[in-house]
Design a protein around this motif. Sequence first.
Motif, short mmCIF file in Angstrom:
data_model
loop_
_atom_site.label_atom_id
_atom_site.label_comp_id
_atom_site.label_asym_id
_atom_site.label_seq_id
_atom_site.Cartn_x
_atom_site.Cartn_y
_atom_site.Cartn_z
N TYR A 106 -54.05 -9.44 146.81
CA TYR A 106 -55.31 -9.29 146.33
C TYR A 106 -55.80 -8.61 144.86
O TYR A 106 -56.48 -8.01 144.68
CB TYR A 106 -56.26 -8.74 147.50
N GLY B 245 -56.78 -2.01 147.10
CA GLY B 245 -56.04 -1.25 148.05
C GLY B 245 -54.84 -1.12 147.85
O GLY B 245 -53.95 -2.34 147.78
N SER C 259 -68.30 -5.07 142.92
CA SER C 259 -66.86 -5.15 142.46
C SER C 259 -66.86 -6.25 141.41
O SER C 259 -67.50 -7.34 141.61
CB SER C 259 -65.98 -5.68 143.78
N ARG D 189 -77.99 -3.04 151.21
CA ARG D 189 -77.04 -3.04 152.40
C ARG D 189 -77.48 -1.91 153.14
O ARG D 189 -77.10 -1.70 154.47
CB ARG D 189 -75.73 -2.66 152.13
N TRP E 122 -61.81 -1.89 143.31
CA TRP E 122 -60.91 -1.07 143.91
C TRP E 122 -59.99 -2.01 144.76
O TRP E 122 -60.08 -2.90 145.64
CB TRP E 122 -61.59 -0.22 144.94
N ARG F 62 -64.21 -8.90 139.12
CA ARG F 62 -63.15 -9.43 139.39
C ARG F 62 -62.72 -10.22 138.10
O ARG F 62 -61.64 -10.88 138.06
CB ARG F 62 -62.79 -9.80 140.51
C1 LIG Z 1 -60.08 0.58 150.54
C2 LIG Z 1 -60.38 -0.63 149.74
C3 LIG Z 1 -59.39 -1.41 149.50
C4 LIG Z 1 -59.93 -2.93 148.68
N1 LIG Z 1 -59.00 -3.80 148.46
C5 LIG Z 1 -59.25 -4.58 147.70
C6 LIG Z 1 -58.11 -5.50 147.12
O1 LIG Z 1 -56.98 -5.21 147.15
N2 LIG Z 1 -58.38 -6.63 146.36
C7 LIG Z 1 -60.01 -6.80 145.99
O2 LIG Z 1 -60.36 -7.78 145.49
N3 LIG Z 1 -60.85 -6.08 146.62
C8 LIG Z 1 -60.55 -4.87 147.18
N4 LIG Z 1 -61.56 -4.32 147.65
C9 LIG Z 1 -63.02 -4.28 147.35
C10 LIG Z 1 -63.77 -4.95 148.35
O3 LIG Z 1 -63.34 -6.13 148.69
C11 LIG Z 1 -65.42 -4.70 147.94
O4 LIG Z 1 -65.43 -3.38 147.73
C12 LIG Z 1 -66.26 -5.33 149.19
O5 LIG Z 1 -65.99 -6.54 149.34
C13 LIG Z 1 -67.59 -4.87 148.80
O6 LIG Z 1 -68.12 -5.60 147.69
P1 LIG Z 1 -68.70 -4.73 146.42
O7 LIG Z 1 -67.86 -3.68 145.96
O8 LIG Z 1 -68.84 -5.86 145.51
O9 LIG Z 1 -69.88 -4.03 146.96
C14 LIG Z 1 -61.41 -2.87 148.23
C15 LIG Z 1 -62.08 -2.04 148.79
C16 LIG Z 1 -61.78 -0.83 149.34
C17 LIG Z 1 -63.01 0.24 149.59
#
Ligand SMILES: Cc1cc2nc3c(=O)[nH]c(=O)nc-3n(C[C@H](O)[C@H](O)[C@H](O)COP(=O)(O)O)c2cc1C
Length: 169
Positions: free
Chosen positions: A65, A117, A12, A158, A115, A14
């Motif tokens: 978020y 949510g 992710s 992971r 992503w 940001r």
């Molecule tokens: C259903 C879902 C909702 C999420 N919602 C948020 C969000 O609102 N804000 C955010 O910063 N990350 C959000 N994430 C990202 C997750 O925090 C992130 O995928 C997780 O911490 C794993 O980290 P990575 O994506 O870097 O592997 C979301 C991920 C998913 C699958």
Amino acid sequence: MDTMEKILSRKSVRQYKAKPVPREVINEILHAAMSAPSAGNERPWHFIVLTDRALLDEIPKFHPYSAMLKQAGVAVLVCGDTTLEKHKGCWVLDCAAATENMLLAVHAKGLGAVWCGVYPTEDRVLNLRKLLNVPEHIVPFSLIPIGFPAEDKKAGDRFDGSRVHENRW
Ligand SMILES: Cc1cc2nc3c(=O)[nH]c(=O)nc-3n(C[C@H](O)[C@H](O)[C@H](O)COP(=O)(O)O)c2cc1C
């Protein structure tokens, strides 16, 4: 990089640079989204491409978020059209598949995304519907801010063998 490397290195993102993402690249990412599998090939998705600064800035006021939207020049809202659903409950799964395809396409293009949510958190669904004039039968599902990465994140491994079962539990 091949597909496996892209899947294993996605993170992710940001934080984004001010450099705008070309619209052609967004179109390619949408192409990837719409190539996702869906139940009975129902393809219930719609996508709202958000570039209006005022709209992008409005969302973190109700989505706790999503602060990164203030930095992102573009975000895509993935929505599900419940009237297109052939198999009950599957629009959610289809939209999740489209969302993940987008995240991988973004990464493959050298961009970053996360992503955010939306569904099934009711107030986020309602607030986005109101802000963007989304009709009742369309459900905002996930929101994906996209930009050139301003952070360098390395993915850890992971893999967890304890979650893998052979033939029976
Ligand atoms: C259903 C879902 C909702 C999420 N919602 C948020 C969000 O609102 N804000 C955010 O910063 N990350 C959000 N994430 C990202 C997750 O925090 C992130 O995928 C997780 O911490 C794993 O980290 P990575 O994506 O870097 O592997 C979301 C991920 C998913 C699958």
